[in-house]
Motif scaffolding. Sequence first.
Motif, PDB file in Angstrom:
ATOM      1  N   HIS A   1     -14.654 -10.050  -8.615  1.00 60.59           N
ATOM      2  CA  HIS A   1     -14.689  -9.214  -7.696  1.00 60.59           C
ATOM      3  C   HIS A   1     -15.889  -9.937  -7.009  1.00 60.59           C
ATOM      4  CE1 HIS A   1     -16.756  -6.742 -10.211  1.00 60.59           C
ATOM      5  NE2 HIS A   1     -17.288  -6.037  -9.162  1.00 60.59           N
ATOM      6  N   GLU A   2     -17.011 -10.180  -7.789  1.00 61.05           N
ATOM      7  CA  GLU A   2     -18.342 -10.339  -7.182  1.00 61.05           C
ATOM      8  C   GLU A   2     -18.463 -11.922  -7.264  1.00 61.05           C
ATOM      9  OE1 GLU A   2     -21.289  -8.459  -9.306  1.00 61.05           O
ATOM     10  OE2 GLU A   2     -20.113  -8.404 -10.721  1.00 61.05           O
ATOM     11  N   ILE A   3     -17.541 -13.081  -7.884  1.00 59.42           N
ATOM     12  CA  ILE A   3     -17.461 -13.960  -7.359  1.00 59.42           C
ATOM     13  C   ILE A   3     -16.790 -14.688  -6.585  1.00 59.42           C
ATOM     14  CG2 ILE A   3     -16.767 -16.324  -8.357  1.00 59.42           C
ATOM     15  CD1 ILE A   3     -17.024 -14.962 -11.553  1.00 59.42           C
ATOM     16  N   PHE A   4     -15.466 -13.535  -6.607  1.00 51.06           N
ATOM     17  CA  PHE A   4     -14.576 -14.494  -5.767  1.00 51.06           C
ATOM     18  C   PHE A   4     -14.689 -13.210  -4.021  1.00 51.06           C
ATOM     19  CE2 PHE A   4     -12.704 -15.602  -9.093  1.00 51.06           C
ATOM     20  CZ  PHE A   4     -12.765 -17.219  -9.659  1.00 51.06           C
ATOM     21  N   THR A   5     -14.081 -13.921  -2.634  1.00 54.45           N
ATOM     22  CA  THR A   5     -14.798 -13.138  -1.567  1.00 54.45           C
ATOM     23  C   THR A   5     -13.027 -13.873  -0.768  1.00 54.45           C
ATOM     24  OG1 THR A   5     -15.930 -14.675  -0.525  1.00 54.45           O
ATOM     25  CG2 THR A   5     -15.828 -12.392  -2.185  1.00 54.45           C
ATOM     26  N   PRO A   6     -12.270 -13.169   0.189  1.00 50.73           N
ATOM     27  CA  PRO A   6     -11.370 -13.582   0.714  1.00 50.73           C
ATOM     28  C   PRO A   6     -12.162 -14.718   2.060  1.00 50.73           C
ATOM     29  CG  PRO A   6     -11.849 -11.426   1.309  1.00 50.73           C
ATOM     30  CD  PRO A   6     -12.211 -11.979  -0.329  1.00 50.73           C
ATOM     31  N   ILE A   7     -11.340 -15.390   2.221  1.00 48.04           N
ATOM     32  CA  ILE A   7     -11.931 -16.223   3.320  1.00 48.04           C
ATOM     33  C   ILE A   7     -11.551 -15.789   5.051  1.00 48.04           C
ATOM     34  CG2 ILE A   7     -12.431 -18.522   1.749  1.00 48.04           C
ATOM     35  CD1 ILE A   7      -9.521 -19.074   3.920  1.00 48.04           C
TER      36      ILE A   7
ATOM     37  N   LEU B   1       0.763  -1.641  -0.055  1.00 48.93           N
ATOM     38  CA  LEU B   1      -0.390   0.143   0.596  1.00 48.93           C
ATOM     39  C   LEU B   1       0.790   1.212  -0.174  1.00 48.93           C
ATOM     40  CD1 LEU B   1      -2.310  -1.218   2.157  1.00 48.93           C
ATOM     41  CD2 LEU B   1      -2.480  -1.429  -0.057  1.00 48.93           C
ATOM     42  N   GLY B   2       2.001   1.570   0.019  1.00 53.55           N
ATOM     43  CA  GLY B   2       3.100   2.194   0.598  1.00 53.55           C
ATOM     44  C   GLY B   2       3.476   2.607   1.191  1.00 53.55           C
ATOM     45  N   LYS B   3       4.530   3.671   1.878  1.00 52.30           N
ATOM     46  CA  LYS B   3       4.395   3.700   3.097  1.00 52.30           C
ATOM     47  C   LYS B   3       5.169   2.598   3.482  1.00 52.30           C
ATOM     48  CE  LYS B   3       2.375   8.637   2.629  1.00 52.30           C
ATOM     49  NZ  LYS B   3       1.312   9.236   3.413  1.00 52.30           N
ATOM     50  N   GLY B   4       5.459   1.163   3.535  1.00 51.34           N
ATOM     51  CA  GLY B   4       6.030   0.232   4.986  1.00 51.34           C
ATOM     52  C   GLY B   4       4.881  -0.032   5.424  1.00 51.34           C
ATOM     53  N   LYS B   5       3.728  -0.163   4.586  1.00 54.48           N
ATOM     54  CA  LYS B   5       2.529  -0.927   5.162  1.00 54.48           C
ATOM     55  C   LYS B   5       1.804  -1.857   3.784  1.00 54.48           C
ATOM     56  CE  LYS B   5       1.861   0.994   8.495  1.00 54.48           C
ATOM     57  NZ  LYS B   5       1.676   0.758   9.907  1.00 54.48           N
ATOM     58  N   PHE B   6       1.486  -2.920   4.146  1.00 56.54           N
ATOM     59  CA  PHE B   6       1.323  -4.783   3.334  1.00 56.54           C
ATOM     60  C   PHE B   6      -0.117  -4.643   4.128  1.00 56.54           C
ATOM     61  CE2 PHE B   6       5.821  -4.734   3.619  1.00 56.54           C
ATOM     62  CZ  PHE B   6       6.348  -5.071   2.228  1.00 56.54           C
ATOM     63  N   GLN B   7      -0.927  -5.820   2.738  1.00 56.71           N
ATOM     64  CA  GLN B   7      -2.147  -6.082   3.043  1.00 56.71           C
ATOM     65  C   GLN B   7      -2.541  -7.571   2.083  1.00 56.71           C
ATOM     66  OE1 GLN B   7      -5.613  -3.920   4.211  1.00 56.71           O
ATOM     67  NE2 GLN B   7      -6.011  -6.585   4.894  1.00 56.71           N
ATOM     68  N   ARG B   8      -2.397  -8.279   3.398  1.00 57.71           N
ATOM     69  CA  ARG B   8      -2.991  -9.602   3.003  1.00 57.71           C
ATOM     70  C   ARG B   8      -4.798 -10.277   3.293  1.00 57.71           C
ATOM     71  NH1 ARG B   8      -0.915 -14.255   6.928  1.00 57.71           N
ATOM     72  NH2 ARG B   8      -2.011 -16.042   5.916  1.00 57.71           N
ATOM     73  N   ARG B   9      -4.983 -11.214   2.386  1.00 59.71           N
ATOM     74  CA  ARG B   9      -6.068 -11.247   2.168  1.00 59.71           C
ATOM     75  C   ARG B   9      -5.837 -12.683   1.552  1.00 59.71           C
ATOM     76  NH1 ARG B   9     -10.027  -8.918  -1.760  1.00 59.71           N
ATOM     77  NH2 ARG B   9      -8.569  -9.029  -3.533  1.00 59.71           N
ATOM     78  N   ASP B  10      -6.580 -13.994   2.407  1.00 58.48           N
ATOM     79  CA  ASP B  10      -7.064 -15.264   1.895  1.00 58.48           C
ATOM     80  C   ASP B  10      -6.839 -15.350   1.171  1.00 58.48           C
ATOM     81  OD1 ASP B  10      -4.264 -14.950   3.584  1.00 58.48           O
ATOM     82  OD2 ASP B  10      -5.000 -16.338   5.106  1.00 58.48           O
ATOM     83  N   PHE B  11      -7.066 -16.705   0.042  1.00 56.70           N
ATOM     84  CA  PHE B  11      -7.900 -17.799  -0.909  1.00 56.70           C
ATOM     85  C   PHE B  11      -8.087 -18.852  -0.453  1.00 56.70           C
ATOM     86  CE2 PHE B  11      -7.255 -13.265  -2.456  1.00 56.70           C
ATOM     87  CZ  PHE B  11      -9.152 -12.706  -2.450  1.00 56.70           C
ATOM     88  N   ARG B  12      -8.391 -19.330  -0.785  1.00 58.90           N
ATOM     89  CA  ARG B  12      -8.741 -20.948  -1.545  1.00 58.90           C
ATOM     90  C   ARG B  12      -8.638 -21.490  -2.516  1.00 58.90           C
ATOM     91  NH1 ARG B  12     -13.064 -25.060   1.798  1.00 58.90           N
ATOM     92  NH2 ARG B  12     -12.337 -26.392   0.127  1.00 58.90           N
ATOM     93  N   LEU B  13      -7.023 -22.156  -2.332  1.00 56.24           N
ATOM     94  CA  LEU B  13      -6.678 -22.478  -3.971  1.00 56.24           C
ATOM     95  C   LEU B  13      -7.928 -22.769  -5.426  1.00 56.24           C
ATOM     96  CD1 LEU B  13      -4.546 -22.690  -6.427  1.00 56.24           C
ATOM     97  CD2 LEU B  13      -3.892 -24.903  -4.994  1.00 56.24           C
ATOM     98  N   ASP B  14      -8.570 -23.976  -4.088  1.00 56.45           N
ATOM     99  CA  ASP B  14     -10.274 -24.649  -5.208  1.00 56.45           C
ATOM    100  C   ASP B  14     -10.818 -23.515  -5.163  1.00 56.45           C
ATOM    101  OD1 ASP B  14     -10.755 -24.461  -2.862  1.00 56.45           O
ATOM    102  OD2 ASP B  14     -11.124 -26.216  -2.098  1.00 56.45           O
ATOM    103  N   VAL B  15     -10.969 -23.119  -4.739  1.00 58.68           N
ATOM    104  CA  VAL B  15     -11.491 -21.574  -5.377  1.00 58.68           C
ATOM    105  C   VAL B  15     -11.597 -21.060  -6.362  1.00 58.68           C
ATOM    106  CG1 VAL B  15     -13.737 -19.743  -4.728  1.00 58.68           C
ATOM    107  CG2 VAL B  15     -13.569 -21.492  -2.947  1.00 58.68           C
ATOM    108  N   LEU B  16     -10.222 -20.272  -6.510  1.00 55.98           N
ATOM    109  CA  LEU B  16      -9.731 -19.367  -7.180  1.00 55.98           C
ATOM    110  C   LEU B  16      -9.490 -20.632  -8.826  1.00 55.98           C
ATOM    111  CD1 LEU B  16      -6.858 -18.145  -5.781  1.00 55.98           C
ATOM    112  CD2 LEU B  16      -8.500 -17.072  -6.063  1.00 55.98           C
ATOM    113  N   THR B  17      -9.088 -21.548  -8.826  1.00 58.38           N
ATOM    114  CA  THR B  17      -9.344 -22.213  -9.936  1.00 58.38           C
ATOM    115  C   THR B  17     -10.293 -22.868 -10.631  1.00 58.38           C
ATOM    116  OG1 THR B  17      -9.406 -24.502  -8.678  1.00 58.38           O
ATOM    117  CG2 THR B  17      -7.119 -23.478  -9.155  1.00 58.38           C
TER     118      THR B  17
END
Length: 217
Positions: free
Chosen positions: A188-194, A154-170
């Motif tokens: 963005h309407e199909i995949f939401t992070p867990i 995100l800049g200025k030393g800040k990171f964002q993390r979101r987790d996803f299931r591989l079987d959903v992504l595929t």
Amino acid sequence: MSLIKSKKRVADHGEVFTPPWLADAMLDLVKDEAARIDSRFLEPACGSGNFLVRVLQRKLAAVQVKFGKSDFEKRHYALLGLMCTYGIELLEDNIAECRANMLEVLADYLNVSESDDVYHAASFVLSQNLVHGDALTMRTTDGEPIIFAEWGYLGKGKFQRRDFRLDVLTGSSKFSAEDSLFAHLGKHEIFTPIKTYPTMAVRDLARADGGTPQEAA
């Protein structure tokens, strides 16, 4: 370098390592993507990291060109490059070697030791991005679904993390097919992070090394 560890491993697992020249030839086919710091690469049978190491080295070369004059940006964008490399490996010794090899490449580039926060942050990222599991079943060796972290800077030393299931992504190709019921939807309407985490700095990631990541917000 030897492309096999033993004939038994070849027979049991089909294990043959990718030579560096072949990894380079493959990456040359996607030069623009390989040179993007935030492009994501997944090696479903990463072995000890021959292919992923080459990917990381190209990302770090891009970091040097764009941010080499700023130590702050160089460290953070180098870590982002590492965050965008993923692997799955069935054999425990291989995944351990892969993590060690990737960590060594980053540490050498940044000239950091094991006492540095960025070293431990990178170690934690590798523990999340390089999974001991089976790409065919999309499960870890413990039988759990493989989960990958999507990292963003995100800049200025800040990171964002979101987790996803591989079987959903595929499932993306199924949803985006022209005749699919969901073809009209954006991804963005199909995949939401867990799970979504609070923003993190390098120090936060370093503290998670060998422990438990922060809970979702």
